[in-house]
Design an enzyme around this catalytic site. Structure first.
Site, PDB file in Angstrom:
ATOM      1  N   LYS A   1       0.861  -1.183   0.000  1.00  0.00           N
ATOM      2  CA  LYS A   1       0.000   0.000   0.000  1.00  0.00           C
ATOM      3  C   LYS A   1       0.897   1.233   0.000  1.00  0.00           C
ATOM      4  O   LYS A   1       1.888   1.279   0.741  1.00  0.00           O
ATOM      5  CB  LYS A   1      -0.893  -0.037   1.250  1.00  0.00           C
ATOM      6  CG  LYS A   1      -1.924   1.066   1.318  1.00  0.00           C
ATOM      7  CD  LYS A   1      -2.806   0.895   2.556  1.00  0.00           C
ATOM      8  CE  LYS A   1      -3.931   1.905   2.609  1.00  0.00           C
ATOM      9  NZ  LYS A   1      -4.783   1.738   3.808  1.00  0.00           N
TER      10      LYS A   1
ATOM     11  N   SER B   1      -9.740   1.468   2.838  1.00  0.00           N
ATOM     12  CA  SER B   1      -8.876   2.230   1.963  1.00  0.00           C
ATOM     13  C   SER B   1      -7.805   1.393   1.273  1.00  0.00           C
ATOM     14  O   SER B   1      -7.235   1.846   0.292  1.00  0.00           O
ATOM     15  CB  SER B   1      -8.196   3.344   2.748  1.00  0.00           C
ATOM     16  OG  SER B   1      -7.315   2.810   3.725  1.00  0.00           O
TER      17      SER B   1
ATOM     18  N   SER C   1      -9.870  -0.707   7.099  1.00  0.00           N
ATOM     19  CA  SER C   1      -9.259  -0.533   5.781  1.00  0.00           C
ATOM     20  C   SER C   1      -8.468  -1.727   5.256  1.00  0.00           C
ATOM     21  O   SER C   1      -8.043  -1.712   4.102  1.00  0.00           O
ATOM     22  CB  SER C   1      -8.345   0.692   5.793  1.00  0.00           C
ATOM     23  OG  SER C   1      -9.119   1.859   5.691  1.00  0.00           O
TER      24      SER C   1
END
Lengths: 487, 92
Positions: free
Chosen positions: A79, A154, A178
Site C-alpha cells: 500500500k 482504503s 481498511s
C-alpha cells in the site's frame, strides 16, 4: 501451472525444491500485471528493476544451497502509505505526488531482511480516508469480481491486486476497517493485528491511536507467514508493545472443539444485505457442526461506534496532517503573497475533497468550546466500547460477525453522501477503537458473484486463536479457492 | 448552521472555494447531527480512552546516534537555500 495464482507457501515449496526460480515467479507476476492492471488499476508504481535484482539475489542463495525463509523470493506489493527508501510514496495524494522518502518503514526493513521481492506500490483512498478507494488522488481501482464495483477501501489496491493475482500477497493498513473491508469485498484474507503488535514507524499517520499495518493474502496460512515477518516491538515506535511474538504457523490447526464463539446481536443490523446474513449464519452452523460452542452476546455500545470513530479519527487526522504545509517536503502551491496564503493554497490544491472534509471536521471538534462536547465525549464512549469487549471476552474466545453489511457497492454510489459511506464501516470500526485484533476471511458469494466476508475478532494479542478459528473454516470450505474471471 | 465554516477552514489552514463552503457546511451539519446521539449516553465519571493499549513511561538510553544527513532532508524540500528551508518573508 500459472505461478501468479499460487500462495506464498506453495511457491516456497517450489523454490526450495528448485522447481522454479524467484526470477521466473517475478517475471510471471509482471506479465500478469501487464495483462490485467489496465482493467483493475491497482498499481500506482512498479519497481521492476529492483524486483529482479532481489529475485536474482535469492536465486543465487538457493543455488549456493543456503537455507531460505518462508518469504524469500516471493513477490509482494505495498500500500502506498508505507515509506520506501528512494521509492516514491504518495499516499495517493497530490500533496505527496513527488515525495521520495529517505528511509524505510520498519515493516519494509523486516520484509527486506526476509528476502521479499517488492513489485510496487498500490492505490488507496487518499491518506487512507475512505471505504472504496474512490478517494485516490490518481485513479479508480476496480473490483476484480465486477469491474463496476468498488474494491473496498482504503487498502483497495492491495485487496484487488491479491484477488487478481497481480501479487502473491500485500500489506495494507487498517484504521477503521481498511484491511478487512477490502479483503471482504475482494474475497481474500485480511488481518488487522492488535494495536502495538506491528511497528507503525514509516507508516504515514492518519489517526495514530487507531492505525495498524497488516497483511492481505490468498489464504490463512499466508496470513500467519506474513504476521511472523512483520510483528514485534520496535524502539522507533513507542506505541509498539514489547511482548514476545509467537510463531503464528503453530496456530494453523484444524481443531476448534470447545472454542466459544460469540455472536453479537447488535451486529445484525437493519439494512444488512440478506445474502450476507445468510452466508454468516451458514458459517455459524458450520462452526457449530465442527464442535465450537456458539453463544449469543451483547456489545451494547455498538450503535455509537460510527459517531465515536469519526470524531476521534478526524481529530487525530487534523493534527497529523498539519505537517503538510509546503515547507519541508511535498507539494507547494505557486500562488501566494505571504506565508499564510502559501499554507492555505498549498493545502487547498494538494488535498482532495474527503481529506479536506475530515481535516475541517477534526479541527472543529477540537476547537475551543467544542472539545468537551465532541472529543472528550467520544473518548469516554470509547472506554465504554472497550469495556463491552472486555466483558464479552470473559464469556467467549472469539466474536464472529459479517465484515461489512453488504457486498461491494457500485462505483459512484456513495461518493456524494459521506455519512452513508461512513455507516458502511459499522462492523469494523469497534475493533480499532478497542485495539483488538480481527481477521476477515471469505465465507460466500452473492447471487451476482460478489464475495462476502466473515470477521473474527479476538482478545488483545490473541491473533493465534483467530488464525486457528479462521484456518479451520478455510479447511472446511472452498471459497478462498475461487478466482475472478479477468480474461 | 452551527459551523462557522470560514473560521474553521482558516484554523485548518485550507482555502475553500465558495462551492466547497456550501457543500462542506451542509455535509458537516448533517454529520454533527448524527454525532449528537452520543448525548443520549451518561458518561459522567467515565475515564476517556486516548489509547487502547495502556503503555506508560517508554524510555530509551540517551546515547548519541547518527541522524539523517541535512542534505537528504533539504533535498526533498520545495524550496531551500544555504542549508535552510525557504519560505516567504515573515518578518517585516
Amino acid at each position: 501451472m500459472d505461478l501468479s495464482k499460487l500462495t506464498i507457501h506453495d511457491l516456497h515449496e517450489l523454490l526450495i525444491k528448485k522447481e522454479v526460480t524467484s526470477r521466473e515467479i517475478t517475471e510471471t507476476l509482471f506479465q500478469r500485471i501487464k495483462e490485467v492492471d489496465r482493467k483493475i488499476q491497482a498499481y500506482l508504481l512498479l519497481t521492476e528493476e529492483e524486483a529482479f535484482r532481489q529475485a536474482e539475489r535469492i536465486d543465487h542463495k538457493i543455488r549456493q544451497g543456503e537455507r531460505i525463509g518462508d518469504l524469500a523470493g516471493i513477490p509482494i506489493a505495498l500500500k502506498d502509505i508505507l515509506c520506501t527508501k528512494g521509492i516514491r510514496t504518495t499516499c495517493a495524494s497530490k500533496i505527496l505526488a513527488n515525495y521520495i522518502p529517505f528511509y524505510d518503514a520498519t515493516v519494509i526493513q523486516k520484509l527486506k531482511r526476509e528476502g521479499v521481492v517488492f513489485l510496487g506500490k498500490l492505490n488507496m483512498d487518499e491518506f487512507a480516508m475512505g471505504s472504496s478507494t474512490e478517494n485516490s488522488g490518481f485513479q479508480i481501482t476496480r473490483n476484480p469480481w465486477n469491474l463496476e464495483r468498488i474494491p473496498g477501501g482504503s487498502s483497495g489496491g492491495s485487496a484487488a491486486a491479491v484477488a487478481s493475482d497481480e501479487c502473491i500477497a500485500a500489506l495494507g493498513t487498517d484504521t477503521g476497517g481498511s484491511i478487512r473491508q477490502p479483503a471482504s469485498c475482494c474475497g481474500v484474507v485480511g488481518m488487522k493485528p492488535t494495536y502495538g503488535r506491528v511497528s507503525r514507524y514509516g507508516l504515514v499517520a492518519f489517526a495514530s491511536s487507531l492505525d495498524q499495518i497488516g497483511p492481505i493474502t490468498k489464504d490463512v496460512t499466508d496470513c500467519a507467514i506474513m504476521m511472523n515477518a512483520i510483528s514485534g516491538y520496535d524502539p522507533l515506535d513507542s506505541t509498539s508493545v514489547p511482548r514476545e511474538v509467537p510463531d503464528y504457523k503453530q496456530f494453523l490447526i484444524q481443531e476448534i472443539k470447545g472454542i466459544r464463539i460469540g455472536i453479537p446481536k447488535e451486529y445484525f443490523i437493519e439494512g444488512m444485505d440478506p445474502e450476507v446474513e445468510k452466508s454468516i449464519w451458514e458459517a455459524i452452523e458450520l462452526y457449530r457442526s465442527l464442535g465450537a460452542e456458539i453463544e449469543n452476546i451483547s456489545l451494547p455500545h455498538t450503535e455509537y461506534a460510527v459517531a465515536v470513530y469519526y470524531i476521534i479519527c478526524t481529530a487525530e487526522a487534523s493534527s497529523n496532517l498539519a505537517r503538510y504545509d509546503g515547507v519541508k517536503y511535498g507539494f507547494r502551491s505557486a500562488e501566494y503573497e505571504d506565508l499564510l496564503e502559501m499554507y492555505m493554497q498549498t493545502r487547498a490544491k494538494g488535498f482532495g475533497q474527503e481529506v479536506k472534509r475530515r481535516i475541517i471536521l477534526g479541527t472543529y471538534v477540537l476547537s475551543a468550546g467544542y472539545y468537551e462536547a465532541y472529543y472528550r465525549k467520544a473518548s469516554q464512549v470509547r472506554t465504554l466500547m472497550r469495556s463491552d469487549f472486555e466483558e464479552a471476552f470473559r464469556k467467549v474466545d472469539v466474536i464472529l460477525s459479517p465484515t461489512a453489511p453488504t457486498p461491494a457497492f457500485r462505483i459512484g454510489e456513495k461518493v456524494d453522501d459521506p455519512l452513508q459511506m461512513y455507516l458502511s464501516d459499522i462492523h469494523t470500526i469497534p475493533v480499532n477503537l478497542a485495539g483488538i485484533p480481527a481477521i476477515s476471511i471469505p465465507c460466500g458469494f452473492s447471487k451476482d458473484g460478489l464475495p462476502i466476508g466473515l470477521q473474527l475478532m479476538g482478545r488483545h494479542f490473541d491473533e493465534g486463536t483467530l488464525l486457528r478459528v479462521a484456518y479451520t473454516f478455510e479447511q472446511n470450505t472452498d471459497f478462498h479457492l475461487k478466482k475472478p474471471n479477468l480474461s | 448552521m452551527r459551523i462557522d465554516i470560514e473560521k474553521v477552514a482558516r484554523l485548518a489552514r485550507i482555502k475553500l472555494s465558495e462551492e466547497e463552503k456550501l457543500i462542506f457546511g451542509n455535509q458537516l451539519e448533517q454529520i454533527l447531527t448524527y454525532m449528537e446521539q452520543l448525548n443520549r449516553l451518561d458518561t459522567q465519571g467515565v475515564e476517556p480512552t486516548s489509547h487502547a493499549i495502556p503503555i506508560f513511561n517508554i524510555f530509551r538510553e540517551d546515547e548519541v546516534r547518527p541522524s539523517i544527513p541535512r542534505e537528504e532532508v533539504l533535498g526533498i524540500a520545495p524550496s531551500q537555500e544555504d542549508g535552510h528551508f525557504k519560505v516567504p518573508r515573515i518578518i517585516e
